[in-house]
Design a protein around this motif. Structure first.
Motif, PDB file in Angstrom:
ATOM      1  N   ASP A  14      -1.115   2.612   4.737  1.00 54.79           N
ATOM      2  CA  ASP A  14      -2.460   2.846   4.228  1.00 54.79           C
ATOM      3  C   ASP A  14      -2.710   1.791   3.154  1.00 54.79           C
ATOM      4  O   ASP A  14      -2.142   1.851   2.063  1.00 54.79           O
ATOM      5  CB  ASP A  14      -2.564   4.262   3.649  1.00 54.79           C
ATOM      6  CG  ASP A  14      -3.969   4.592   3.156  1.00 54.79           C
ATOM      7  OD1 ASP A  14      -4.867   3.737   3.294  1.00 54.79           O
ATOM      8  OD2 ASP A  14      -4.164   5.709   2.636  1.00 54.79           O
ATOM      9  N   THR A  15      -3.547   0.810   3.461  1.00 56.90           N
ATOM     10  CA  THR A  15      -3.739  -0.336   2.565  1.00 56.90           C
ATOM     11  C   THR A  15      -4.831  -0.109   1.524  1.00 56.90           C
ATOM     12  O   THR A  15      -5.092  -0.993   0.705  1.00 56.90           O
ATOM     13  CB  THR A  15      -4.087  -1.594   3.387  1.00 56.90           C
ATOM     14  OG1 THR A  15      -5.276  -1.333   4.160  1.00 56.90           O
ATOM     15  CG2 THR A  15      -2.950  -1.963   4.331  1.00 56.90           C
ATOM     16  N   ARG A  16      -5.456   1.047   1.528  1.00 53.09           N
ATOM     17  CA  ARG A  16      -6.523   1.311   0.570  1.00 53.09           C
ATOM     18  C   ARG A  16      -5.959   1.517  -0.843  1.00 53.09           C
ATOM     19  O   ARG A  16      -4.829   1.963  -1.010  1.00 53.09           O
ATOM     20  CB  ARG A  16      -7.307   2.559   0.974  1.00 53.09           C
ATOM     21  CG  ARG A  16      -7.953   2.484   2.361  1.00 53.09           C
ATOM     22  CD  ARG A  16      -8.514   3.828   2.751  1.00 53.09           C
ATOM     23  NE  ARG A  16      -7.480   4.868   2.728  1.00 53.09           N
ATOM     24  CZ  ARG A  16      -7.737   6.170   2.790  1.00 53.09           C
ATOM     25  NH1 ARG A  16      -8.993   6.581   2.872  1.00 53.09           N
ATOM     26  NH2 ARG A  16      -6.752   7.050   2.780  1.00 53.09           N
ATOM     27  N   LEU A  17      -6.781   1.225  -1.842  1.00 48.80           N
ATOM     28  CA  LEU A  17      -6.432   1.526  -3.225  1.00 48.80           C
ATOM     29  C   LEU A  17      -6.992   2.914  -3.532  1.00 48.80           C
ATOM     30  O   LEU A  17      -8.206   3.107  -3.635  1.00 48.80           O
ATOM     31  CB  LEU A  17      -7.025   0.488  -4.173  1.00 48.80           C
ATOM     32  CG  LEU A  17      -6.695   0.688  -5.657  1.00 48.80           C
ATOM     33  CD1 LEU A  17      -5.189   0.594  -5.881  1.00 48.80           C
ATOM     34  CD2 LEU A  17      -7.430  -0.327  -6.514  1.00 48.80           C
ATOM     35  N   LEU A  18      -6.110   3.893  -3.659  1.00 45.66           N
ATOM     36  CA  LEU A  18      -6.540   5.278  -3.832  1.00 45.66           C
ATOM     37  C   LEU A  18      -6.919   5.560  -5.278  1.00 45.66           C
ATOM     38  O   LEU A  18      -6.335   5.006  -6.218  1.00 45.66           O
ATOM     39  CB  LEU A  18      -5.418   6.228  -3.400  1.00 45.66           C
ATOM     40  CG  LEU A  18      -4.989   6.148  -1.929  1.00 45.66           C
ATOM     41  CD1 LEU A  18      -3.824   7.091  -1.676  1.00 45.66           C
ATOM     42  CD2 LEU A  18      -6.146   6.469  -0.998  1.00 45.66           C
ATOM     43  N   GLU A  19      -7.882   6.437  -5.423  1.00 44.64           N
ATOM     44  CA  GLU A  19      -8.271   6.895  -6.755  1.00 44.64           C
ATOM     45  C   GLU A  19      -7.210   7.865  -7.293  1.00 44.64           C
ATOM     46  O   GLU A  19      -6.336   8.325  -6.568  1.00 44.64           O
ATOM     47  CB  GLU A  19      -9.633   7.601  -6.683  1.00 44.64           C
ATOM     48  CG  GLU A  19     -10.774   6.712  -6.196  1.00 44.64           C
ATOM     49  CD  GLU A  19     -11.131   5.630  -7.191  1.00 44.64           C
ATOM     50  OE1 GLU A  19     -10.897   5.855  -8.399  1.00 44.64           O
ATOM     51  OE2 GLU A  19     -11.622   4.564  -6.770  1.00 44.64           O
ATOM     52  N   GLY A  79       0.835  -1.193   0.000  1.00 45.98           N
ATOM     53  CA  GLY A  79       0.000   0.000   0.000  1.00 45.98           C
ATOM     54  C   GLY A  79       0.870   1.241   0.000  1.00 45.98           C
ATOM     55  O   GLY A  79       1.979   1.252  -0.528  1.00 45.98           O
ATOM     56  N   PHE A  96      -7.019   8.245  10.646  1.00 36.93           N
ATOM     57  CA  PHE A  96      -7.347   6.867  10.315  1.00 36.93           C
ATOM     58  C   PHE A  96      -7.921   6.161  11.547  1.00 36.93           C
ATOM     59  O   PHE A  96      -7.491   6.427  12.681  1.00 36.93           O
ATOM     60  CB  PHE A  96      -6.095   6.114   9.852  1.00 36.93           C
ATOM     61  CG  PHE A  96      -5.642   6.484   8.474  1.00 36.93           C
ATOM     62  CD1 PHE A  96      -6.212   5.878   7.363  1.00 36.93           C
ATOM     63  CD2 PHE A  96      -4.655   7.432   8.279  1.00 36.93           C
ATOM     64  CE1 PHE A  96      -5.794   6.208   6.084  1.00 36.93           C
ATOM     65  CE2 PHE A  96      -4.228   7.764   7.010  1.00 36.93           C
ATOM     66  CZ  PHE A  96      -4.803   7.154   5.904  1.00 36.93           C
ATOM     67  N   TYR A 132      -0.929  13.431   3.511  1.00 33.41           N
ATOM     68  CA  TYR A 132      -0.740  12.669   4.749  1.00 33.41           C
ATOM     69  C   TYR A 132      -0.115  13.605   5.776  1.00 33.41           C
ATOM     70  O   TYR A 132       0.729  14.442   5.428  1.00 33.41           O
ATOM     71  CB  TYR A 132       0.166  11.464   4.527  1.00 33.41           C
ATOM     72  CG  TYR A 132      -0.480  10.338   3.743  1.00 33.41           C
ATOM     73  CD1 TYR A 132      -1.279   9.401   4.379  1.00 33.41           C
ATOM     74  CD2 TYR A 132      -0.288  10.231   2.369  1.00 33.41           C
ATOM     75  CE1 TYR A 132      -1.864   8.372   3.665  1.00 33.41           C
ATOM     76  CE2 TYR A 132      -0.876   9.199   1.644  1.00 33.41           C
ATOM     77  CZ  TYR A 132      -1.669   8.273   2.301  1.00 33.41           C
ATOM     78  OH  TYR A 132      -2.258   7.258   1.598  1.00 33.41           O
TER      79      TYR A 132
END
Length: 465
Positions: A338-343, A286, A317, A349
């Motif tokens: 941050d393990t999310r897949l960002l657009e 991530g 978070f 941050y």
């Protein structure tokens, strides 16, 4: 024939024992409880700890440990009731103590040690010290179930993994306390911190090893340098407190306490200093956020925040509170993923430091951009702005691809000028405008080929000096 073989084996075992050879290897040390130096005052009762690192991985029959025998120098005396415990790797063993002649302590285990492990043993007991001054040498011996010595006396050396005596000797010094500490003053912080600064004059006694500070007559702070003349007591509970100080040769031989100094400590209202050196890195896990801690000593927590660059409203978070406490041998850098897949877009941050009173530092921020193409384009390698002096090639430019990630760069004549290869886990590659020889190339248009596995994508980059 069988009797002859048995007799030969018995003779061989006896000769091996007499020669002092043992497959069990051991090192050990003796320390004064609560001290780092092997110093004891004469004519005193002192708590001692013998630490033994015993390796039985190659132990042979007849080397089962039944008894640990400690022989003390003349003048050291212990009694049956002075034995406290024996631990193996922190777990107390069942044993009984036998004292012979006042200076030989035998610790007899109920269950002999028969396994083949390497373990740390600690034996704690009290001893009276002699009234003479000398270097006292202790000896430790292992004995088997037949009370036969297992090898020779254990050799001295680092056993407990701590910075302390690392020896089997103790230095007996005269039982004369040092002179009282002079010039002791205390001052409460006036900048909003709930800290207290203590100052005093250095002792001129070369036998003094440091100072002990007493807060409210009981809580103790050990300052382990005779040259020290100041100490900052951090995060003191608001209210009225008293302080005294002593000089010590050992913790069992201190000067009389100084006169009581009283101080009023106010609530902590000062925000801590912000963290430093924030960096944001993309990996296959991530987006990894790294930072160095605040210089403020009362920081208890770090908070990780996130938001779009266009918005001033950064959100914490759900799992973004990170303890400031660091374990031994841990990296000085803090890390959050941050393990999310960002657009596609531009994001911020931020990290803030929070002290024990809940005061928050100003944030340290870092912009993070997600593109579906190389950026910036054009770029200027001679710029001092890190946002414009390096071009970033994201692996996500190649849709739905998986495998090795690389970038090839060509000039308009089709000549390969630079190859970038990603390490495992890297999802971005950076080009600083240099060729394979480390020279910045000329201004102009360059072709790139981004390859991920068997898929690739091509395009152009403009470099402007």
């Amino acid at each position: 024939m069988r009797n002859i073989i048995q007799n030969l084996l018995l003779i061989l075992f006896t000769l091996t024992t007499l020669s002092g050879f043992s497959a069990v290897t051991s090192v050990g040390e003796i320390n004064v409880e609560g001290e780092t130096k092997g110093i004891v005052p004469a004519s005193s009762t002192i708590p001692l700890i013998v630490s033994l690192s015993i390796d039985r991985s190659l132990a042979e029959p007849g080397e089962e440990i039944k008894t640990i025998e400690i022989t003390m120098p003349n003048g050291f005396i212990t009694r049956l009731g002075d034995f406290k415990y024996i631990n193996r790797d922190g777990i107390e063993l069942i044993a009984r103590a036998v004292v012979s002649g006042g200076n030989v302590l035998r610790v007899e285990l109920t269950n002999p040690i028969v396994d083949f492990q390497n373990s740390l043993y600690e034996i704690a007991f009290d001893s009276r010290t002699p009234n003479t001054v000398f270097e006292a040498i202790f000896k430790v011996l292992l004995r088997n179930t037949e009370d036969v010595p297992i090898g020779e006396f254990i050799r001295k050396g680092q056993a407990d993994g701590k910075i302390n005596n690392d020896d089997f000797s103790l230095q007996v010094i005269p039982n004369v306390p040092p002179a009282p500490v002079s010039g002791f003053i205390v001052e409460a912080d006036t900048t909003g911190e709930n800290d207290v600064t203590l100052r005093w004059e250095k002792s001129n006694d070369p036998d003094v090893n440091g100072y002990i500070i007493y807060r409210n007559k009981e809580f103790t702070i050990k300052v382990e340098q005779r040259s020290s003349t100041t100490y900052r007591d951090v995060n003191v509970t608001p209210g009225n407190h008293t302080y005294q100080i002593t000089a010590y040769k050992t913790i069992f031989l201190q000067s009389i306490r100084s006169p009581i100094q009283t101080v009023d400590v106010l609530e902590d209202t000062a925000p801590p200093e912000p963290p430093t050196t924030l960096r944001v890195v993309t990996s296959n896990e991530g987006v990894e956020i790294f930072w160095m801690g605040s210089v403020s000593r009362d920081v208890s927590t770090y908070k990780v925040l996130f938001g779009s660059t266009e918005s001033e409203n950064l959100q914490t978070f759900p799992d973004g509170e990170i303890s400031a406490e660091k374990r031994a041998n841990e990296s000085p850098e803090y890390r959050y993923i941050d393990t999310r897949l960002l657009e596609i877009g531009s994001f911020t941050y931020a990290i803030i430091a929070i002290d024990e009173a809940g005061n928050e530092s100003s944030p340290i921020k870092k912009r993070y951009r997600v593109f579906d193409r190389p950026y910036p384009n054009p770029f200027t390698p001679l710029s001092n702005d890190p946002d414009f002096n390096t071009v970033i090639f994201p692996a996500r430019v190649v849709d739905d691809a998986d495998g090795e990630f690389s970038v090839l760069l060509f000039n308009l004549n089709g000549i390969l000028i630079r190859t970038l290869n990603a390490q495992i886990g890297e999802t971005e590659l950076k080009w600083d405008g240099k060729d394979e020889n480390g020279e910045i190339v000329e201004s102009g248009i360059y072709l790139y080929q981004i390859q991920v596995g068997d898929s690739y994508k091509t395009g152009t980059i403009i470099l402007a000096k």
